[in-house]
Design an enzyme around this catalytic site. Sequence first.
Site, PDB file in Angstrom:
ATOM      1  N   HIS A  81      -0.083 -12.017 -53.572  1.00 26.27           N
ATOM      2  CA  HIS A  81      -1.364 -12.203 -54.250  1.00 26.27           C
ATOM      3  C   HIS A  81      -1.165 -12.294 -55.760  1.00 26.27           C
ATOM      4  O   HIS A  81      -1.711 -13.190 -56.417  1.00 26.27           O
ATOM      5  CB  HIS A  81      -2.305 -11.041 -53.925  1.00 26.27           C
ATOM      6  CG  HIS A  81      -2.683 -10.969 -52.482  1.00 26.27           C
ATOM      7  ND1 HIS A  81      -3.499  -9.972 -51.979  1.00 26.27           N
ATOM      8  CD2 HIS A  81      -2.367 -11.759 -51.421  1.00 26.27           C
ATOM      9  CE1 HIS A  81      -3.671 -10.157 -50.681  1.00 26.27           C
ATOM     10  NE2 HIS A  81      -2.984 -11.230 -50.328  1.00 26.27           N
TER      11      HIS A  81
ATOM     12  N   SER B 151      -2.539 -16.640 -48.663  1.00 26.49           N
ATOM     13  CA  SER B 151      -3.202 -15.830 -49.687  1.00 26.49           C
ATOM     14  C   SER B 151      -2.689 -16.128 -51.081  1.00 26.49           C
ATOM     15  O   SER B 151      -3.468 -16.163 -52.039  1.00 26.49           O
ATOM     16  CB  SER B 151      -3.017 -14.339 -49.367  1.00 26.49           C
ATOM     17  OG  SER B 151      -3.567 -14.027 -48.111  1.00 26.49           O
TER      18      SER B 151
END
Length: 328
Positions: A235, A181
Amino acid sequence: MGKSKTPGDIEAAAHHFAARPPLPPPGPCLPPTKKWFPWLVPIFFIANVAAFVYSLYVNNCPEKIGADQCLFHQYLGRFSFQPLLENPLFGPSPTTLEKLGALEKDLVVKDGQEWRLISCIWLHAGAIHLLANMLSLLFIGLRLEQEFGFLRIGLLYVISGFGGSLLSAIHLQKSISVGASGALFGLLGAMLSELLVNWSIYANKARCAALMTLVFVIVLNLAVGFLPHVDSSAHIGGFLSGFLLGFLLLVRPQYGYVNKKYIPSGYDGKHVKSKHKWYQYLLLVAALVALIIICVGIRKVVQSSAIFILIPCFLLSSNDHLQAQSQV
């Protein structure tokens, strides 16, 4: 009948054309836009899938907890999934992921296993996790590699994943972190910075629509990161890394720029545009300064010798941990 031309008329016409100034040399010839063949992103895809399959092989759920408790044992055998109560994403156990290289703060900071900052971006918690990330990788990565080539996109992917792992390692408590991610958010961040730094190249309507769509996708994905059991630090770290690196790696020449090798001899070079606009240089310098400030800040927070803060053209490292070990 038309009137025929006399020899005097023909001589006058010839003298007129001879007196005309020569035609100017031809202008520069714009080279065709080069499209790269995307091969690195498919390799990343295969590597992530292979790592997930290998994690299931090492996990060997039937042998460790019994075949009757493993999901889809009758179809997958050794590669079956852990019970949903242990892993709701259809994957291996946390113990297996930690063994194979999942990010765990104490192992990185205290035990010096810095390689986990890179290895964790190739592991996934389950089939659902893998599917979501790989669809995003193909959707975003293929287009970027076609436009900018394998080298720049490969650097963006790996360094953004590393940046996400760094921020995640700082905020992790007693849990592990895996997944691509951070690297994928880095590609999203790079897409945004590419649009901003090359703003004048795109048409007004196209760039505004692209900006609104991209911002919506980024905000939506960042919001998902704040759900329970989702590592939002990876993230954010990956997005910031990719956003800043995009200003350095994805700068395009301004519209109308022509390389000197495509300019014919005799053409006035004063009319040739410079390669980049002033604001592109300004954004590049600002991004470089921001990267240096962030790297120095992380260096002070993470007191581990082998954690290298990677940015283009140089490395920063902390030697406090090595010095402490040598004194013991």
